[in-house]
Design a protein around this motif. Structure first.
Motif, mmCIF file in Angstrom:
data_model
loop_
_atom_site.group_PDB
_atom_site.id
_atom_site.type_symbol
_atom_site.label_atom_id
_atom_site.label_comp_id
_atom_site.label_asym_id
_atom_site.label_seq_id
_atom_site.Cartn_x
_atom_site.Cartn_y
_atom_site.Cartn_z
ATOM 1 N N TYR A 56 0.823 -1.204 0.000
ATOM 2 C CA TYR A 56 0.000 0.000 0.000
ATOM 3 C C TYR A 56 0.865 1.265 0.000
ATOM 4 O O TYR A 56 2.061 1.233 0.310
ATOM 5 C CB TYR A 56 -0.935 0.020 1.208
ATOM 6 C CG TYR A 56 -0.250 0.117 2.560
ATOM 7 C CD1 TYR A 56 -0.082 1.342 3.208
ATOM 8 C CD2 TYR A 56 0.219 -1.023 3.210
ATOM 9 C CE1 TYR A 56 0.533 1.427 4.447
ATOM 10 C CE2 TYR A 56 0.832 -0.960 4.459
ATOM 11 C CZ TYR A 56 0.990 0.276 5.066
ATOM 12 O OH TYR A 56 1.601 0.349 6.295
ATOM 13 N N THR A 307 -14.131 3.432 1.201
ATOM 14 C CA THR A 307 -13.260 2.561 0.420
ATOM 15 C C THR A 307 -13.925 2.184 -0.894
ATOM 16 O O THR A 307 -15.103 1.836 -0.913
ATOM 17 C CB THR A 307 -12.934 1.278 1.203
ATOM 18 O OG1 THR A 307 -12.408 1.613 2.486
ATOM 19 C CG2 THR A 307 -11.920 0.419 0.452
ATOM 20 N N PRO A 319 -8.563 2.170 -3.248
ATOM 21 C CA PRO A 319 -8.310 3.521 -2.731
ATOM 22 C C PRO A 319 -9.216 3.778 -1.524
ATOM 23 O O PRO A 319 -10.374 3.359 -1.505
ATOM 24 C CB PRO A 319 -8.656 4.422 -3.913
ATOM 25 C CG PRO A 319 -9.619 3.632 -4.722
ATOM 26 C CD PRO A 319 -9.317 2.179 -4.508
ATOM 27 N N LEU A 351 -3.821 3.877 -0.733
ATOM 28 C CA LEU A 351 -4.044 3.116 -1.966
ATOM 29 C C LEU A 351 -3.414 1.749 -1.778
ATOM 30 O O LEU A 351 -2.191 1.638 -1.632
ATOM 31 C CB LEU A 351 -3.433 3.823 -3.184
ATOM 32 C CG LEU A 351 -3.569 3.100 -4.528
ATOM 33 C CD1 LEU A 351 -5.050 2.965 -4.910
ATOM 34 C CD2 LEU A 351 -2.800 3.823 -5.610
#
Length: 358
Positions: A56, A307, A319, A351
């Motif tokens: 992420y 989300t 994201p 992300l």
């Protein structure tokens, strides 16, 4: 009162040296299984390998990324680019018996296993089971908790970051449980285990008890230990959800925990809308707080997480925007803003990329 959970400390990546051996073991097991299956023979036993890999990027919107802080919930604690975990699950299923070995590597896996219990935090689950009858199953070993809506693996959660209810409850148990299928709608689980988050050996001579009553996808969960030696005490938890339409699902989680007349409580809603087979959007709204018989107006937090989830074959891109805001902190704000001043709220953009394989 400290506002962040015991899972807030950043886990060091101690277990990467095991990755090569894990893959080697998996390959060898696959080869053995293939050899055992002769051409045209009915396959009665099954060896399978599955898992996930996730990473992420995270940037704080209300403060600077170079400040050492996080929401105070489990996992996804870094700013910038970061690794989640690699997850490898090897399972063997016979006609009545089987075994599961669930291995993790990386910061998320180390935090989930506390990086210090079984083999330096590489074993997430390891258990054997016996289907005694069509409606009765016995499981012994280490298994992930039955409490709560969320789980350790990001591949099985809609939101990438985790809730306060998840972070404050147990992650896994070591013990014996019995699952009973009472009818098409009703189920019952009973368990005796080591105390809360004692995932290797219980040296105190104490045990915990667990129970779960299920009805049509709704679950009422109970957990009890003495509360000594840092135990959890008593927790009751409801986990469920409803399909309000073909494309709209509402998940629900609520819990109350107490030990020595203090503990936590909270509730979370998970509305999720699927706009296509590959795209969904969901919101987690959570209220979480502490309680005590000796103090009033203890700290509480309202956390909102939006989300989106886009799937390309086995790859999931998520994201996410999250905002946490605390109340009743009594000049003990848990965060720092971009000016270096104490703050009671924190927001971030994340992300995440998750790949599932089987």
């Amino acid at each position: 009162m400290k506002l962040i959970t015991k899972h807030e400390s950043k886990s060091k990546l101690k277990n990467l040296r095991f990755t090569k051996s894990i893959l080697t073991i998996a390959i060898l097991l696959s080869g053995i299984n293939a050899i055992a299956q002769t051409e045209g023979e009915e396959k009665k036993n099954k060896l399978s390998i599955s898992g996930s890999v996730d990473a992420y990027y995270q940037s704080y919107l209300s403060t600077s990324d170079d400040l050492d802080q996080s929401f105070g919930t489990a996992f996804a604690e870094q700013s910038g680019f970061a690794l989640g975990m690699g997850n490898l699950i090897v399972s063997y299923e016979g006609e009545k018996i089987g075994a599961v070995l669930d291995l993790v590597s990386g910061p998320r896996g180390a935090a989930a296993t506390f990086n210090s219990d079984i083999i330096d935090g590489i074993v997430n689950q390891a258990y054997v089971y016996w289907n005694v009858s069509e409606g009765t199953k016995l499981t012994m070993g280490r298994f992930n908790t039955f409490l709560g809506y969320e789980v350790i693996s990001p591949a099985a959660n809609f939101n990438y970051s985790t809730s306060y209810l998840f972070s404050n409850g147990p992650f896994s148990h070591l013990g014996l449980k019995a699952d009973f299928t009472l009818s098409d709608d009703f189920s019952l689980m009973l368990a005796i285990m080591n105390p809360w988050d004692t995932n290797d050996v219980s040296t105190t001579g104490e045990y915990s008890l667990g129970a779960q009553i299920g009805y049509s996808g709704q679950y009422l969960n109970f957990y009890y230990d003495s509360g000594n030696y840092g135990g959890l005490g008593f927790e009751v938890d409801y986990t469920g959800g409803f399909d309000l339409s073909d494309s709209f699902f509402l998940g629900i989680n609520g819990a109350y925990q107490t030990s020595d007349d203090q503990g936590f409580y909270g509730a979370a809603l998970y509305p999720q809308l699927a706009t296509s087979d590959s795209f969904s959007i969901g919101l987690r709204g959570e209220y979480f707080g502490y309680h005590s018989k000796d103090f009033d107006d203890l700290p509480s937090v309202f956390a909102t997480t939006l989300t989106a989830s886009y799937t390309i074959e086995n790859l999931i891109i998520k994201p996410e925007i999250r905002l946490d805001s605390w109340s009743n902190v009594d000049n003990n704000e848990p965060y720092v803003n971009s000016k270096g001043e104490a703050a009671n709220s924190l927001s971030a953009f994340t992300l995440a990329a998750i790949y599932k394989f089987d």
